[in-house]
Design an enzyme around this catalytic site. Sequence first.
Site, PDB file in Angstrom:
ATOM      1  CD1 TRP A 184      37.082  19.331  36.431  1.00 38.56           C
ATOM      2  CD2 TRP A 184      35.258  20.044  37.530  1.00 38.56           C
ATOM      3  NE1 TRP A 184      36.331  20.066  35.556  1.00 38.56           N
ATOM      4  CE2 TRP A 184      35.213  20.514  36.191  1.00 38.56           C
ATOM      5  CE3 TRP A 184      34.232  20.377  38.395  1.00 38.56           C
ATOM      6  CZ2 TRP A 184      34.174  21.304  35.724  1.00 38.56           C
ATOM      7  CZ3 TRP A 184      33.194  21.159  37.927  1.00 38.56           C
ATOM      8  CH2 TRP A 184      33.161  21.622  36.611  1.00 38.56           C
ATOM      9  CE  LYS A 227      36.612  18.179  33.211  1.00 41.34           C
ATOM     10  NZ  LYS A 227      35.705  18.529  32.162  1.00 41.34           N
ATOM     11  CD  GLU A 230      33.652  40.738  36.079  1.00 39.07           C
ATOM     12  OE1 GLU A 230      34.100  40.788  37.248  1.00 39.07           O
ATOM     13  OE2 GLU A 230      34.307  40.290  35.141  1.00 39.07           O
ATOM     14  CB  THR A 254      38.365  42.504  34.732  1.00 41.30           C
ATOM     15  OG1 THR A 254      38.676  42.457  33.339  1.00 41.30           O
ATOM     16  CG2 THR A 254      36.858  42.586  34.903  1.00 41.30           C
TER      17      THR A 254
HETATM   18  P1  ADP Z   1      40.656  39.303  39.405  1.00 46.35           P
HETATM   19  O1  ADP Z   1      39.980  38.610  38.244  1.00 46.35           O
HETATM   20  O2  ADP Z   1      41.794  40.134  39.063  1.00 46.35           O
HETATM   21  O3  ADP Z   1      40.980  38.346  40.529  1.00 46.35           O
HETATM   22  P2  ADP Z   1      38.318  40.236  40.774  1.00 46.35           P
HETATM   23  O4  ADP Z   1      38.628  40.823  42.077  1.00 46.35           O
HETATM   24  O5  ADP Z   1      37.183  40.773  40.029  1.00 46.35           O
HETATM   25  O6  ADP Z   1      39.599  40.360  39.909  1.00 46.35           O
HETATM   26  O7  ADP Z   1      38.190  38.692  40.985  1.00 46.35           O
HETATM   27  C1  ADP Z   1      36.994  38.027  41.198  1.00 46.35           C
HETATM   28  C2  ADP Z   1      37.305  36.579  41.393  1.00 46.35           C
HETATM   29  O8  ADP Z   1      38.007  36.374  42.635  1.00 46.35           O
HETATM   30  C3  ADP Z   1      36.090  35.704  41.534  1.00 46.35           C
HETATM   31  O9  ADP Z   1      35.533  35.387  40.287  1.00 46.35           O
HETATM   32  C4  ADP Z   1      36.672  34.485  42.225  1.00 46.35           C
HETATM   33  O10 ADP Z   1      37.321  33.616  41.318  1.00 46.35           O
HETATM   34  C5  ADP Z   1      37.717  35.082  43.130  1.00 46.35           C
HETATM   35  N1  ADP Z   1      37.207  35.162  44.506  1.00 46.35           N
HETATM   36  C6  ADP Z   1      36.700  36.227  45.131  1.00 46.35           C
HETATM   37  N2  ADP Z   1      36.362  35.925  46.406  1.00 46.35           N
HETATM   38  C7  ADP Z   1      36.650  34.614  46.587  1.00 46.35           C
HETATM   39  C8  ADP Z   1      36.533  33.695  47.685  1.00 46.35           C
HETATM   40  N3  ADP Z   1      36.072  34.063  48.872  1.00 46.35           N
HETATM   41  N4  ADP Z   1      36.924  32.416  47.475  1.00 46.35           N
HETATM   42  C9  ADP Z   1      37.408  32.018  46.289  1.00 46.35           C
HETATM   43  N5  ADP Z   1      37.556  32.845  45.236  1.00 46.35           N
HETATM   44  C10 ADP Z   1      37.186  34.119  45.369  1.00 46.35           C
END
Ligand code: ADP
Length: 544
Positions: free
Chosen positions: A437, A432, A327, A182
């Site tokens: 929120w 917050k 993940e 990550t």
């Molecule tokens: P990073 O943590 O570097 O962004 P990841 O690609 O694993 O790496 O990120 C996953 C995160 O991206 C998700 O937990 C979420 O917060 C965000 N995410 C992915 N797709 C969407 C979406 N369609 N809308 C909002 N957030 C999203």
Amino acid sequence: MLSTMMDFPLTIQHIFRHGRRVHGDSEIVTWTGGEPRRASFTEVADRAERLAAALKRLGVGPGDRVGTLQWNNQEHFEAYLAVPGMGAVVHTLNLRLFPDQLAYVVNHGEDKVVIVDDSLIPVLARVRDRLKTVKRIVVVGTGEASALGEDVLRYDELIGAEAPGFAWPDLDERSAAAMCYTTGTTGDPKGVVYSHRSIFLHTFGVGQGPAIPLTERDRILAIVPMFHALSWGLPYLGWSCGADFVMPGPFLQAEPLARMIASERVTYVSAVPTILNDLLRYAEGHETDLSSLRIVMGGGAAVPRALIERFHEKTGLWIVQGWGMTETSPVAALAWPPRGIRDGEQPEWCAKTGRVFAGVEMRIVDDGGDELPWDGKAVGEIEVRGPWVTGSYYRNPAPERFHDGWLRTGDVGSVDPRGYIQITDRAKDVIKSGGEWISSVEVENHLMGHPDVVEAAVIGVPDPTWDERPLACLVLKEGSERNAEALRGFLCDKVAGWWLPERWAFISEIPRTSVGKFDKKVLRARHANGELEVVELEGSSRTA
Ligand code: ADP
């Protein structure tokens, strides 16, 4: 009672054999800046076989990690096939990591060999002395490599010395096939290790109709980096169904991407919203042929409704939003609209985060860990489980990320009765105010619908009365007036009065993470260091 079915292992070897046998004349096109390089699946498969043989000769054995520091190109694809197929583990390295993080992930993953594109030699050279486990470096291309030492190997020479016909070993479907860290927005990056079985099931899962239905008539523009969550699973999906690939290499700006779509007649594109926005803004200002596109998927961050509507105006296509994370292999939900919707309702459905599809189970829980209803209203943390969801991190159990066998995603939102998720925030980006929120995602979405706004990111900043209040950071179109009062007025009838930001900052660009998403962590730090010029409007709207 046991079944009579074969205990056939679910491995990448099957995907490899299928694509090679059945779709041998499909092609992988690599953009070069000059004439694109083209190779059929048959050629790529033969080269992958030679690569496996060469790596074996270098001493790579079952379970050994082979790092790839590469753009999206044919050779990277070959590593995706060869390395897991021979029983080793392909460890994709994020080429935009800071040197400390890059050294950390190579050392933590204990990579034995690293394959590097010659254009990325300087990136690897900066950390070469700190890599404790790397025995050999293989350079793709003929560029000057002395910065990496005397004994680098050249990819084409290495695989050219091998005979075809590698004897692929029998593999356990649960063994590791690939790993990806990550991006480590908090603390060190965490390693996610995919198995043959998880990749196999993800490939078949995302190929379903409610997910990413591709066929051999498709041509994929693979914009999402192969180091970002296995390019969202596209290499294995496209290979298994015989879709052609256009690999952009380092040419990720809107102008070359638009050219690739037009000249290669691309039918499928997926990317983070910042890239789709760049592409659209380019297409709005230049003669551009996007008529070959059939499916456009946006994900990795919330896709603003204004972007979805403008994209539709320009191309007639609705961006399909997807949600997932490293993940979750990574695809876990796609927002195709449900059946029976009425005219005009399309944008509302496409702007949802995604609808969970078979293979992933999802629930939302409150702060106490109790499950909340799928009523489209109750907001809590999203948790998922399934055969392509990680159950731990590599050499880092991180118990705080798991809950009774479910992965805590860190995403906060609601789910409606039909399984459509609406994410309001990431837990770490939540604002917050006075204990309640405010959804930064929703405020951003509305702001990005304003004609003068190019990009918007809303962060929480300390406030003496309300603990935290939103600060809207905006990039405006050239020549637009920086009128915070008018922008607040624009939001007035769109969000609750107490959500309206009184603090505004006009900036030239929003910082992006290594995978192209808005980097709110950097914005918060800039604000804390007094680096943002903030316009403060009269009167807190918290009580409005
Ligand atoms: P990073 O943590 O570097 O962004 P990841 O690609 O694993 O790496 O990120 C996953 C995160 O991206 C998700 O937990 C979420 O917060 C965000 N995410 C992915 N797709 C969407 C979406 N369609 N809308 C909002 N957030 C999203």
